[in-house]
Design a protein around this motif. Sequence first.
Motif, PDB file in Angstrom:
ATOM      1  N   LEU A  12      32.628  42.329  50.422  1.00 24.63           N
ATOM      2  CA  LEU A  12      32.872  41.294  49.427  1.00 24.63           C
ATOM      3  C   LEU A  12      32.484  39.923  49.971  1.00 24.63           C
ATOM      4  N   TYR A  27      37.465  36.801  49.244  1.00 27.01           N
ATOM      5  CA  TYR A  27      38.032  37.849  48.394  1.00 27.01           C
ATOM      6  C   TYR A  27      38.764  38.883  49.244  1.00 27.01           C
ATOM      7  N   GLU A  28      39.885  39.326  48.708  1.00 26.46           N
ATOM      8  CA  GLU A  28      40.640  40.353  49.423  1.00 26.46           C
ATOM      9  C   GLU A  28      40.800  41.590  48.553  1.00 26.46           C
ATOM     10  N   ARG A  29      40.340  42.712  49.066  1.00 27.90           N
ATOM     11  CA  ARG A  29      40.358  43.938  48.297  1.00 27.90           C
ATOM     12  C   ARG A  29      41.722  44.619  48.311  1.00 27.90           C
ATOM     13  N   GLN A  30      42.119  45.132  47.159  1.00 28.53           N
ATOM     14  CA  GLN A  30      43.321  45.971  47.103  1.00 28.53           C
ATOM     15  C   GLN A  30      42.954  47.382  46.650  1.00 28.53           C
ATOM     16  N   GLU A  31      42.078  47.454  45.662  1.00 25.41           N
ATOM     17  CA  GLU A  31      41.657  48.753  45.135  1.00 25.41           C
ATOM     18  C   GLU A  31      40.183  48.712  44.797  1.00 25.41           C
ATOM     19  N   THR A  32      39.571  49.867  44.796  1.00 24.85           N
ATOM     20  CA  THR A  32      38.166  49.959  44.409  1.00 24.85           C
ATOM     21  C   THR A  32      37.984  51.170  43.518  1.00 24.85           C
ATOM     22  N   LEU A  44      34.205  48.450  40.344  1.00 29.94           N
ATOM     23  CA  LEU A  44      35.204  47.401  40.170  1.00 29.94           C
ATOM     24  C   LEU A  44      36.106  47.332  41.394  1.00 29.94           C
ATOM     25  N   VAL A  45      36.267  46.132  41.893  1.00 33.06           N
ATOM     26  CA  VAL A  45      37.212  45.918  42.987  1.00 33.06           C
ATOM     27  C   VAL A  45      38.363  45.078  42.451  1.00 33.06           C
ATOM     28  N   LYS A  46      39.573  45.518  42.746  1.00 33.10           N
ATOM     29  CA  LYS A  46      40.744  44.712  42.395  1.00 33.10           C
ATOM     30  C   LYS A  46      41.328  44.127  43.664  1.00 33.10           C
ATOM     31  N   GLY A  47      41.864  42.955  43.551  1.00 35.78           N
ATOM     32  CA  GLY A  47      42.458  42.326  44.718  1.00 35.78           C
ATOM     33  C   GLY A  47      42.774  40.877  44.430  1.00 35.78           C
ATOM     34  N   LEU A  48      42.695  40.047  45.459  1.00 36.62           N
ATOM     35  CA  LEU A  48      42.970  38.631  45.300  1.00 36.62           C
ATOM     36  C   LEU A  48      41.681  37.842  45.419  1.00 36.62           C
ATOM     37  N   CYS A  49      41.487  36.937  44.477  1.00 38.26           N
ATOM     38  CA  CYS A  49      40.291  36.109  44.527  1.00 38.26           C
ATOM     39  C   CYS A  49      40.473  35.002  45.568  1.00 38.26           C
ATOM     40  N   ALA A  50      39.396  34.331  45.859  1.00 34.57           N
ATOM     41  CA  ALA A  50      39.410  33.310  46.906  1.00 34.57           C
ATOM     42  C   ALA A  50      40.463  32.234  46.613  1.00 34.57           C
ATOM     43  N   ARG A  82      44.101  33.479  47.172  1.00 40.75           N
ATOM     44  CA  ARG A  82      44.465  33.875  48.530  1.00 40.75           C
ATOM     45  C   ARG A  82      44.828  32.677  49.388  1.00 40.75           C
TER      46      ARG A  82
END
Lengths: 137, 137
Positions: free
Chosen positions: A115, A119-124, B127-133, B136
């Motif tokens: 990424l 950005y920090e990934r949690q799920e894909t 699709l990636v889920k997580g925290l955006c810049a 964070r």
Amino acid sequence: MKELENTLLEKQINPTAMRLVVLDYLLKQTNAVSLTDMELGLEKTDRVTLYRSVKTFEEHGLVHRIDDGTGTTKFALCQPACTVDGHHDLHVHFYCTNCSETHCLPKTQIPEVKLPGGYERQETSLLVKGLCAECRK
Amino acid sequence: MKELENTLLEKQINPTAMRLVVLDYLLKQTNAVSLTDMELGLEKTDRVTLYRSVKTFEEHGLVHRIDDGTGTTKFALCQPACTVDGHHDLHVHFYCTNCSETHCLPKTQIPEVKLPGGYERQETSLLVKGLCAECRK
DNA sequence: AATAATTTGCACTACGATTGCAGGGCATAC
DNA sequence: GTATGCCCTGCAATCGTAGTGCAAATTATT
Ligand SMILES: [Mn+2]
Ligand SMILES: [Mn+2]
Ligand SMILES: [Zn+2]
Ligand SMILES: [Zn+2]
């Protein structure tokens, strides 16, 4: 059906009559199924109860939900690695545009994605649409 | 606003008043937007007309739809490579679980995925889920 | 300007997801 | 055995988004 009961107990799910029936049904499927599929495939079931059953299953790492782009969520049993702590199996899903079936491809893992910074990934999740082996014949 | 008009004409879209307004709105966005976003962001618009406008845009390779798993379809402008012949840009999408915003990551391409034998790919989405810049920080 | 084709707005439908709540079942405590 | 509390189930009802049909309005063509 001690087998079914133990499967639920291992995931710390109270093995009620309804849940055993749902698990039994899921074990028999080769594709991911929707709530409506379950509703039609089982006798005398209430949609909302099914909804809550699979939700419980999902929260305990027994099934995972699949968004195949059709607008209807599908469900399938997890690989053993999944627990109440989370779903730890990153496989690809496939939606056949001909037969409208959704498959797990457990042997096809989602590749690493690097990424952009921050950005920090949690799920894909990765979905491929196309023709399944059956429909291509 | 000849600029906007030309953008539509290049994609062979009839530049009606409504469509120019929609395009203008889309150009100003930094995130992917839903129909409801558009509806709220524009004065005096009918939801169905918006629906049909973006549908037309999509069919002509001007916008692409994004399924971010929320159940609400999002839309964003395409890269120039996309045409009426199809969407030719396979980038990753990101959904922030904190601010609920959906982003295109145009610089992050979807890696090759080798499918099991017999499957034929038509489309791929990641699709990636997580925290955006932002979230964070 | 007249005519034809496209586009738009409104009303209405369809359907999946989700909630609220009351009743039922079950285990445990007394 | 009965009371208590907790979890589970079923039904009704709501919500929200997607989509359709059709007539009116707009735009293009002659
Ligand atoms: Mn799967
Ligand atoms: Mn995008
Ligand atoms: Zn198929
Ligand atoms: Zn965010």
